[in-house]
Scaffold this active site. Sequence first.
Site, PDB file in Angstrom:
ATOM      1  N   GLN A  97      -1.679 -13.582  13.323  1.00  0.00           N
ATOM      2  CA  GLN A  97      -1.719 -14.639  14.352  1.00  0.00           C
ATOM      3  C   GLN A  97      -3.103 -14.737  14.995  1.00  0.00           C
ATOM      4  O   GLN A  97      -3.533 -15.820  15.395  1.00  0.00           O
ATOM      5  CB  GLN A  97      -0.666 -14.366  15.447  1.00  0.00           C
ATOM      6  N   ASP A 130       6.163 -10.842  25.497  1.00  0.00           N
ATOM      7  CA  ASP A 130       7.437 -11.402  25.026  1.00  0.00           C
ATOM      8  C   ASP A 130       8.579 -11.085  25.977  1.00  0.00           C
ATOM      9  O   ASP A 130       9.566 -11.813  26.049  1.00  0.00           O
ATOM     10  CB  ASP A 130       7.755 -10.887  23.623  1.00  0.00           C
ATOM     11  N   GLY A 141       5.698 -17.415  19.313  1.00  0.00           N
ATOM     12  CA  GLY A 141       5.145 -17.258  20.661  1.00  0.00           C
ATOM     13  C   GLY A 141       6.273 -17.476  21.655  1.00  0.00           C
ATOM     14  O   GLY A 141       7.012 -18.467  21.557  1.00  0.00           O
ATOM     15  N   ALA A 142       6.395 -16.551  22.622  1.00  0.00           N
ATOM     16  CA  ALA A 142       7.583 -16.516  23.482  1.00  0.00           C
ATOM     17  C   ALA A 142       7.876 -17.847  24.203  1.00  0.00           C
ATOM     18  O   ALA A 142       8.978 -18.386  24.074  1.00  0.00           O
ATOM     19  CB  ALA A 142       7.450 -15.355  24.472  1.00  0.00           C
ATOM     20  N   ARG A 172      15.615 -14.763  17.187  1.00  0.00           N
ATOM     21  CA  ARG A 172      14.591 -13.743  17.469  1.00  0.00           C
ATOM     22  C   ARG A 172      14.995 -13.029  18.771  1.00  0.00           C
ATOM     23  O   ARG A 172      15.112 -13.669  19.812  1.00  0.00           O
ATOM     24  CB  ARG A 172      13.195 -14.382  17.588  1.00  0.00           C
ATOM     25  N   ASN A 208       5.127  -6.761  23.671  1.00  0.00           N
ATOM     26  CA  ASN A 208       4.264  -7.806  23.102  1.00  0.00           C
ATOM     27  C   ASN A 208       4.019  -7.452  21.639  1.00  0.00           C
ATOM     28  O   ASN A 208       4.506  -6.434  21.130  1.00  0.00           O
ATOM     29  CB  ASN A 208       2.953  -7.921  23.898  1.00  0.00           C
ATOM     30  N   LYS A 209       3.264  -8.276  20.971  1.00  0.00           N
ATOM     31  CA  LYS A 209       3.021  -8.136  19.530  1.00  0.00           C
ATOM     32  C   LYS A 209       2.632  -6.710  19.150  1.00  0.00           C
ATOM     33  O   LYS A 209       1.859  -6.064  19.849  1.00  0.00           O
ATOM     34  CB  LYS A 209       1.915  -9.125  19.140  1.00  0.00           C
TER      35      LYS A 209
HETATM   36  O1  MRU Z   1       5.821 -12.918  16.480  1.00  0.00           O
HETATM   37  P1  MRU Z   1       5.167 -13.912  17.395  1.00  0.00           P
HETATM   38  O2  MRU Z   1       3.989 -14.596  16.787  1.00  0.00           O
HETATM   39  O3  MRU Z   1       6.168 -14.861  17.999  1.00  0.00           O
HETATM   40  O4  MRU Z   1       4.616 -13.013  18.584  1.00  0.00           O
HETATM   41  C1  MRU Z   1       3.931 -13.635  19.628  1.00  0.00           C
HETATM   42  C2  MRU Z   1       3.421 -12.677  20.649  1.00  0.00           C
HETATM   43  O5  MRU Z   1       3.647 -11.498  20.592  1.00  0.00           O
HETATM   44  C3  MRU Z   1       2.688 -13.287  21.815  1.00  0.00           C
HETATM   45  O6  MRU Z   1       1.692 -12.427  22.265  1.00  0.00           O
HETATM   46  C4  MRU Z   1       3.698 -13.510  22.953  1.00  0.00           C
HETATM   47  O7  MRU Z   1       4.824 -14.177  22.481  1.00  0.00           O
HETATM   48  C5  MRU Z   1       3.096 -14.276  24.063  1.00  0.00           C
HETATM   49  S1  MRU Z   1       2.800 -15.954  23.612  1.00  0.00           S
HETATM   50  C6  MRU Z   1       2.219 -16.762  24.989  1.00  0.00           C
END
Ligand code: MRU
Length: 367
Positions: A210, A251, A61-62, A103, A261-262
């Site tokens: 997730q 992100d 999560g960012a 990342r 985003n994801k």
């Molecule tokens: O690969 P991840 O689990 O780090 O990806 C997370 C996401 O894409 C979230 O939607 C994003 O980071 C926002 S978290 C507040």
Amino acid sequence: VRPWEPSPPLSGASYSAVELSGDATRVFMLDQRLLPAEERYLVLDDAALVADAIRDMVVRGAPAIGIAAAYGMALAAGAARALSPADFRGAMEVAGARLVATRPTAVNLAWAVGRCLEVVGTSADHAGDERALAIARLARQIHSDDVAACKTMGRIGAELLAGVGAVLTHCNAGALATGGYGTALGVIRAAAARDRSLRIYAGETRPYLQGARLTAWELARDGLDVTVVTDGMTAHCMQGGRIQAVVVGADRIARSGDVANKIGTYAIACLARQHRIPFYVAAPWSTVDLATPSGSAICIEERAPIELTHFGDRRIIPEGVNVYNPAFDVTPAELITAIITERGAFAPHDVAQGAKAAAGGGARHDA
Ligand code: MRU
């Protein structure tokens, strides 16, 4: 047992993705790979271990990986506190580079490390302990600023969800992905506090799940009405009138308002447009990257094939078959109804206006 007890997590919640010990020698991380089956915290005493944990998805999560990286920098500063000013600076740069390399998509990571290195620049000539204390203080500030930003986004976003019966979210943009409370889930939490009948759909979020594992865990723990659907069920749910709004996290947000985003977020935005459903993005200002002109300039992380080829320990794709595993996608600005930040809600093309809004420290890209 939560290892930091007796003090509560910085957000005041009963769990936390990441915390720093009072003496700044250990980082505690809730191992998100084990959820929902097990709630176990790792105790890390070295910046390199923090970097490994970010890469391996112990924390994700960012905003949360930004905070974790800042805490990693605090550990590095503690370990380097006896070095000469020049060597201290060198050690901090090495630790920062290692953390940033874990990342590439979420800008919060580089943003947090960059802020720590700025403090190194201004404090390197001070006495050893003072330099380390300054980094630990900044890291905690980054954490508490993020919690405050989430609460503010919640208040702003809840207004936009007034009257909505059911909302869809994707991935996990909750307390587990931030300093606490959440971005998209912060908005949803605040909306649910106003209207207890709000129903929440959580997309399962292939391949890392997730949504199914983490969002469902958080929301069920809060006693909220959450229903998990597979990513492929979204169109059907929208067509059947089950969903009236979408809120996701981000992100990286480019100057154009394009949002990384994801993986799967772009598909949901296309479906929302097709069904005339508002599509909101909630993210702290630390996720806005005005130095990146548009979504095509955002580096999309590709993760290991094993996340697709295996389900737990079991192989589900035949041996020798190619797989492609991009972890994020880019949703074009024109599909986004509004971007909710702690500085206000913006039409996506106007997001850069947030740079002018006074909002305390932390906005690296202020024009
Ligand atoms: O690969 P991840 O689990 O780090 O990806 C997370 C996401 O894409 C979230 O939607 C994003 O980071 C926002 S978290 C507040």
